[in-house]
Structure formats: C-alpha cells, structure tokens
Design a protein around this motif. Sequence first.
Motif, PDB file in Angstrom:
ATOM      1  N   ARG A   1       2.106  -8.078  17.959  1.00 40.59           N
ATOM      2  CA  ARG A   1       2.139  -7.090  19.035  1.00 40.59           C
ATOM      3  C   ARG A   1       3.081  -5.957  18.666  1.00 40.59           C
ATOM      4  O   ARG A   1       4.202  -6.184  18.229  1.00 40.59           O
ATOM      5  CB  ARG A   1       2.613  -7.725  20.343  1.00 40.59           C
ATOM      6  CG  ARG A   1       2.545  -6.803  21.555  1.00 40.59           C
ATOM      7  CD  ARG A   1       2.971  -7.533  22.821  1.00 40.59           C
ATOM      8  NE  ARG A   1       4.398  -7.857  22.806  1.00 40.59           N
ATOM      9  CZ  ARG A   1       5.347  -7.012  23.255  1.00 40.59           C
ATOM     10  NH1 ARG A   1       5.004  -5.820  23.702  1.00 40.59           N
ATOM     11  NH2 ARG A   1       6.618  -7.384  23.242  1.00 40.59           N
ATOM     12  N   ASN A   2       2.571  -4.742  18.789  1.00 46.28           N
ATOM     13  CA  ASN A   2       3.384  -3.551  18.579  1.00 46.28           C
ATOM     14  C   ASN A   2       3.806  -3.016  19.947  1.00 46.28           C
ATOM     15  O   ASN A   2       2.971  -2.534  20.715  1.00 46.28           O
ATOM     16  CB  ASN A   2       2.581  -2.497  17.822  1.00 46.28           C
ATOM     17  CG  ASN A   2       3.336  -1.185  17.668  1.00 46.28           C
ATOM     18  OD1 ASN A   2       4.544  -1.120  17.907  1.00 46.28           O
ATOM     19  ND2 ASN A   2       2.623  -0.131  17.275  1.00 46.28           N
ATOM     20  N   PRO A   3       5.092  -3.105  20.293  1.00 46.90           N
ATOM     21  CA  PRO A   3       5.522  -2.674  21.632  1.00 46.90           C
ATOM     22  C   PRO A   3       5.514  -1.154  21.823  1.00 46.90           C
ATOM     23  O   PRO A   3       5.788  -0.680  22.920  1.00 46.90           O
ATOM     24  CB  PRO A   3       6.936  -3.239  21.724  1.00 46.90           C
ATOM     25  CG  PRO A   3       7.410  -3.307  20.318  1.00 46.90           C
ATOM     26  CD  PRO A   3       6.207  -3.627  19.496  1.00 46.90           C
ATOM     27  N   PHE A   4       5.206  -0.410  20.749  1.00 44.62           N
ATOM     28  CA  PHE A   4       5.171   1.050  20.841  1.00 44.62           C
ATOM     29  C   PHE A   4       3.834   1.566  20.304  1.00 44.62           C
ATOM     30  O   PHE A   4       3.778   2.212  19.243  1.00 44.62           O
ATOM     31  CB  PHE A   4       6.347   1.659  20.069  1.00 44.62           C
ATOM     32  CG  PHE A   4       7.690   1.257  20.604  1.00 44.62           C
ATOM     33  CD1 PHE A   4       8.288   1.979  21.620  1.00 44.62           C
ATOM     34  CD2 PHE A   4       8.330   0.128  20.106  1.00 44.62           C
ATOM     35  CE1 PHE A   4       9.525   1.597  22.123  1.00 44.62           C
ATOM     36  CE2 PHE A   4       9.567  -0.253  20.608  1.00 44.62           C
ATOM     37  CZ  PHE A   4      10.165   0.482  21.623  1.00 44.62           C
TER      38      PHE A   4
ATOM     39  N   GLY B   1       0.811  -1.206   0.000  1.00 44.69           N
ATOM     40  CA  GLY B   1       0.000   0.000   0.000  1.00 44.69           C
ATOM     41  C   GLY B   1       0.851   1.265   0.000  1.00 44.69           C
ATOM     42  O   GLY B   1       2.081   1.224   0.043  1.00 44.69           O
ATOM     43  N   ALA B   2       0.174   2.415  -0.029  1.00 48.58           N
ATOM     44  CA  ALA B   2       0.870   3.701  -0.120  1.00 48.58           C
ATOM     45  C   ALA B   2       1.841   3.909   1.032  1.00 48.58           C
ATOM     46  O   ALA B   2       2.891   4.546   0.868  1.00 48.58           O
ATOM     47  CB  ALA B   2      -0.155   4.831  -0.166  1.00 48.58           C
ATOM     48  N   HIS B   3       1.508   3.392   2.216  1.00 45.94           N
ATOM     49  CA  HIS B   3       2.391   3.503   3.378  1.00 45.94           C
ATOM     50  C   HIS B   3       2.866   2.120   3.834  1.00 45.94           C
ATOM     51  O   HIS B   3       3.176   1.925   5.006  1.00 45.94           O
ATOM     52  CB  HIS B   3       1.657   4.220   4.508  1.00 45.94           C
ATOM     53  CG  HIS B   3       1.166   5.586   4.131  1.00 45.94           C
ATOM     54  ND1 HIS B   3       2.005   6.661   3.978  1.00 45.94           N
ATOM     55  CD2 HIS B   3      -0.086   6.028   3.825  1.00 45.94           C
ATOM     56  CE1 HIS B   3       1.313   7.724   3.612  1.00 45.94           C
ATOM     57  NE2 HIS B   3       0.037   7.378   3.517  1.00 45.94           N
ATOM     58  N   GLY B   4       2.911   1.199   2.891  1.00 40.75           N
ATOM     59  CA  GLY B   4       3.370  -0.146   3.177  1.00 40.75           C
ATOM     60  C   GLY B   4       4.871  -0.285   3.003  1.00 40.75           C
ATOM     61  O   GLY B   4       5.597   0.693   2.783  1.00 40.75           O
ATOM     62  N   ILE B   5       5.331  -1.523   3.065  1.00 38.93           N
ATOM     63  CA  ILE B   5       6.777  -1.781   3.013  1.00 38.93           C
ATOM     64  C   ILE B   5       7.333  -1.511   1.621  1.00 38.93           C
ATOM     65  O   ILE B   5       8.368  -0.839   1.466  1.00 38.93           O
ATOM     66  CB  ILE B   5       7.061  -3.238   3.437  1.00 38.93           C
ATOM     67  CG1 ILE B   5       6.538  -3.494   4.851  1.00 38.93           C
ATOM     68  CG2 ILE B   5       8.559  -3.530   3.366  1.00 38.93           C
ATOM     69  CD1 ILE B   5       6.542  -4.952   5.249  1.00 38.93           C
ATOM     70  N   LEU B   6       6.658  -1.996   0.584  1.00 35.33           N
ATOM     71  CA  LEU B   6       7.091  -1.791  -0.804  1.00 35.33           C
ATOM     72  C   LEU B   6       5.913  -1.225  -1.595  1.00 35.33           C
ATOM     73  O   LEU B   6       5.201  -1.973  -2.280  1.00 35.33           O
ATOM     74  CB  LEU B   6       7.566  -3.112  -1.427  1.00 35.33           C
ATOM     75  CG  LEU B   6       8.811  -3.765  -0.830  1.00 35.33           C
ATOM     76  CD1 LEU B   6       9.074  -5.114  -1.497  1.00 35.33           C
ATOM     77  CD2 LEU B   6      10.032  -2.860  -0.967  1.00 35.33           C
TER      78      LEU B   6
ATOM     79  N   GLY C   1       6.243   4.450  12.505  1.00 34.57           N
ATOM     80  CA  GLY C   1       5.014   4.029  13.167  1.00 34.57           C
ATOM     81  C   GLY C   1       3.871   3.822  12.201  1.00 34.57           C
ATOM     82  O   GLY C   1       2.695   4.043  12.565  1.00 34.57           O
ATOM     83  N   ALA C   2       4.147   3.387  10.955  1.00 31.63           N
ATOM     84  CA  ALA C   2       3.105   3.198   9.936  1.00 31.63           C
ATOM     85  C   ALA C   2       2.089   2.167  10.417  1.00 31.63           C
ATOM     86  O   ALA C   2       2.438   0.990  10.598  1.00 31.63           O
ATOM     87  CB  ALA C   2       3.736   2.744   8.624  1.00 31.63           C
ATOM     88  N   PRO C   3       0.836   2.561  10.634  1.00 29.25           N
ATOM     89  CA  PRO C   3      -0.142   1.629  11.217  1.00 29.25           C
ATOM     90  C   PRO C   3      -0.431   0.413  10.352  1.00 29.25           C
ATOM     91  O   PRO C   3      -0.700  -0.672  10.883  1.00 29.25           O
ATOM     92  CB  PRO C   3      -1.391   2.499  11.410  1.00 29.25           C
ATOM     93  CG  PRO C   3      -1.204   3.664  10.498  1.00 29.25           C
ATOM     94  CD  PRO C   3       0.257   3.897  10.409  1.00 29.25           C
ATOM     95  N   ASP C   4      -0.394   0.565   9.011  1.00 31.63           N
ATOM     96  CA  ASP C   4      -0.661  -0.580   8.136  1.00 31.63           C
ATOM     97  C   ASP C   4       0.432  -1.634   8.264  1.00 31.63           C
ATOM     98  O   ASP C   4       0.173  -2.835   8.081  1.00 31.63           O
ATOM     99  CB  ASP C   4      -0.769  -0.122   6.682  1.00 31.63           C
ATOM    100  CG  ASP C   4      -1.985   0.760   6.441  1.00 31.63           C
ATOM    101  OD1 ASP C   4      -2.991   0.573   7.158  1.00 31.63           O
ATOM    102  OD2 ASP C   4      -1.922   1.646   5.563  1.00 31.63           O
ATOM    103  N   VAL C   5       1.657  -1.210   8.572  1.00 34.03           N
ATOM    104  CA  VAL C   5       2.767  -2.146   8.721  1.00 34.03           C
ATOM    105  C   VAL C   5       2.765  -2.767  10.114  1.00 34.03           C
ATOM    106  O   VAL C   5       2.935  -3.981  10.261  1.00 34.03           O
ATOM    107  CB  VAL C   5       4.106  -1.441   8.428  1.00 34.03           C
ATOM    108  CG1 VAL C   5       5.285  -2.377   8.727  1.00 34.03           C
ATOM    109  CG2 VAL C   5       4.152  -0.975   6.985  1.00 34.03           C
ATOM    110  N   THR C   6       2.577  -1.963  11.138  1.00 38.45           N
ATOM    111  CA  THR C   6       2.559  -2.526  12.497  1.00 38.45           C
ATOM    112  C   THR C   6       1.394  -3.487  12.684  1.00 38.45           C
ATOM    113  O   THR C   6       1.456  -4.387  13.529  1.00 38.45           O
ATOM    114  CB  THR C   6       2.490  -1.408  13.550  1.00 38.45           C
ATOM    115  OG1 THR C   6       1.337  -0.580  13.314  1.00 38.45           O
ATOM    116  CG2 THR C   6       3.741  -0.542  13.500  1.00 38.45           C
ATOM    117  N   ALA C   7       0.339  -3.326  11.879  1.00 36.22           N
ATOM    118  CA  ALA C   7      -0.803  -4.246  11.965  1.00 36.22           C
ATOM    119  C   ALA C   7      -0.443  -5.648  11.496  1.00 36.22           C
ATOM    120  O   ALA C   7      -1.176  -6.604  11.782  1.00 36.22           O
ATOM    121  CB  ALA C   7      -1.966  -3.704  11.142  1.00 36.22           C
TER     122      ALA C   7
END
Length: 511
Positions: A462-465, A60-65, A452-458
């Motif tokens: 578990r996101n520790p931050f 996605g637009a704020h994804g990894i690639l 802190g991209a939410p689409d990636v941490t999802a």
Amino acid sequence: MTIWLQSLVDGVDAASRWITGGWGGGSTYALSRWVFLRAVGIIYLIAFVSLWVQVKGLIGAHGILPAHEYLDALRGILGPERYRIVPTVFWAGASDTALQFACAAGTAAAILVVCDVLPAPALLISWALYLSFETVGQDFLAFQWDVLLLEAGLLAVLVAPWSAFPGRGLGRAVPAFPLILLWWLLFRLTFESGIVKLLSGDPTWRNLSALDYHFWTQPLPTWTAWFMAQLPAWSKRVMVLATYLLEIGFPFLMWGPRWSRLVACGGMVFLQLLIFATGNYTFFNLLTIALALLLVDDALWAHILPARLVQNASAVGAGGRPLAGALSVLCLGAALLYAANVKLLFTLWPDVRVVRPLAAPVAWLEPLRSANGYGLFRVMTTERVEIVIEGSADGVTWLPYEFRYKPGDPLRRPRFVEPHQPRLDWQMWFAALSSYDQTPWFQALLIRLLQGAPDVTALFARNPFPAHPPVYVRAVAYDYHFTTSAERRATGAWWTRAPLGAYSPVVSLRR
C-alpha cells in the motif's frame, strides 16, 4: 597425445561410473537426469518470473539501485577487464526494456528445458542470463540460493543432452563425472550448512537453543512458524540435534552402496520439506531437493514414473561424447571442482592461507559465481527488529508504507510466499541487522519514495501517498516477538511489538 588424452578421459569416466554405479552395482541415472533437468527448468522459470515482476523497482532506471548506473561506474574503474570481472549481457544496455527482455528470454529458455527441447543449449542460456542479473543485481541478488542456482545450473549443462528432442529418441548415456560433481555439490551444500553452525562458536547452536529463536527471527516467518514456536523447549532441542544429524551425518551416506544413498536422499528431502513448511526460502528448498533426487537411480524411478516416460527416457545409447566434448567437460568440471574444494577448505578453516599459484584459478573462476561456499544460519539471530517506513506531508501526521510480506501490522497473519522471493522485503531484514548509515540501498529507497517513483512504490502492498509523494520520510524501529497462545486468544494478534526509536533521520528533498 590423442591416445593419452583418450586414456585420461576413459579413466576418469570409468572411476566415476564405478562410484555412481553403486560401487560396481550397475545403477544407471537416465531417468534421474530427466527428473533433475525438468526440476532445474522449473526452478529457473520460478526465478526469472519472480524477478521479472519486481526488476524495474529494484534495479531499473528509476529503481532503488539502477543497474545502468552501477555498470557506468564499473566501466570507468575496470576498463577492458570489466567483461571478465563482471560478466553480463547488460554491458550492451541495461534499460528497463533490456532488463525485462532478459527476464522474458530466461523464462522462454526455462520453458524449453521443462519441455525437453534443446535442454543443454536452453540451460546454458538460462545460466548466462541469470549470471547477468546476479552480477548487476547488487544487494538484491546477493543470496546463497542465487549462486547455488548458478552452480547447479552450470553443472546441469554438463549432464544435459544437446539434441533437439532427446526424449523422442536415443540420447547419449549420462556422463558420470558431471554427475559426481552434482553429488559433490549436494554434499558440500548440506555438510557445510551443518558444520558452520558448530564452527561458528554461536552459543545458541552449542547449547541447542537455536530453534527457540529461529521460527520468529527468520527473515519472512510463516503462520506455521508461529505454531512451531509454541512447542516446548525440549522438542526444539531435539530438532536441533536432528538437524545436526541430517546436515552433517547424512551427507556421508551418499558415498555408500545403493541403500545408503536412498537413505541419504530421504533424510535430506525430509529436512528440506520441514524447512519449506515453516519458512519462506524462495526456491532454495526445491533446488536442494532436486539435487538430492539425483541419488535415486533408474530402478526406483521406473516404479514411480509413467511407463511411456520410462521407456523414452531410458532409451540411451551406449556411446560416449566425442573426445573434444568429453575433454572440455573434464577440464571445466575439474576447474569447478578445484575451486569448490578451496571454498570448502575456507569454510572448515577460515584462517587458512592458500599460496598465490593455488589461489589464482579460484580468482579467475570467481566472476562466474559457479563454485561457491555455503552455510546458512551460521549465527542465529536472537532478536527481531522490524523497520517501519513512514511518510508525511506536513511533518506532523505520519502514514506507514505497508510491505506485502514482511511483518508489519501485528494483527496480520504471516504469509507463505515461496517460491517467489520479494527481494525488497528480504533486504529489509538485513537492513534491520545493520544501521542506516551502513545501508546505502536503504537511503536510496527513501529518496525514491520522496520522488514518488512508481516502480518502487509498486513493491509495497500500500502506498499511503497515491496522489503525490510525501514531503518527508523516516524509518522507525520496533522490537517484534511472536505472541503466546494466550495473547493470541485474547487479542487475535500474531505479533507483539515495542518501539525502539528512530532507525533513520527524517529525510526530505527540500533544502
């Protein structure tokens, strides 16, 4: 000319029917087609839904690639040729909305196939959309089962009825030549997967010790794999020999009489069920089983399926396709067959050289990713390195990012996740086989975590931050092994692990 073309089509069809009929035995495959197409529809459904829940985090637009960045780069490099070399609907736009809409459209088309509504057009749409994702998915859609689905899906279009509700009335007979192509795909997939193990020169396959490593070094082990790893060494060597027999020997039984085909089908299905029961290989095993079930003719299906279904699905007309349609199927099928056989040639003799005129058709078909070479586990991995990603707010205290499915906490039981494919978890296995400097997508992942991209941490368990992103991130490598029975009784752990050192440097967005 028309008479000559009709004679050519009739000749190919007659030869194909002689083979599929059990060397003149009269076997038919209307019920087999019905089962196969429903299975392909279910697999497309699994593939699109599995991708849908993670597509924004991956491309996605704020994804990894991000897919739009990838296409923008290709637009400047390829120019007008981009539409042929990179065939994808996302040239019209690769926003998050477009990616999710394509997943939804693919899911809807797959449901139509499952419900036996417009099966051929729905299969064609499913294939085109999955090809669109495969071409922009980069590292995250670079798996053999992705191209296997494209190849099987395109061939499925050639055998599928074009009528709106083929199960509610007479449909055309199953075209024999595309059925042969599907059988040949099954043969190549199975045979190549076996023969590459011997041709690779890998010592573990040669000395029959491969399964001493496989169960705990495979990408996403299951809890059943832990039990298989505890078996005595001699039994695992017997299983390696059985694998050679089932992958190299049994495919040749496909081309014999009816009883021989049923034996081949039974052996192939048995092997895939064993793999399915001990590993997480997404929809690969299901798709291979679906192909194998095409070896079962209507006479056997009539004893298995409900009587009403048998009556409807078996009610096919004797008429063939119109000449134009039959000729199109013949030309496309012949082109795919040629390209696939060249790939098989490269598998058997990697150093062979094909002269340019003979290689040109393969190059033209390559962007469709629908004529491929196969061969899983050519070389067995003999150690397991796991990457643990950690973040820190101060550079002193480090907290790990827990993945959903890949090994992490030694006390956590390995899970079944198939037929879903958590593609980030899978790619972490490949990253561990390489280095940080040679894995650009992993570097991009660390940057997204710092943002802190939410689409990636999802994508993580578990996101520790959760309140704010970390200031620093790093990756640490560990050597993992399954515990022994005694170790598990004593500690309750499924894994033992020992630190190997840094996989990546400490990374921060601060200068």
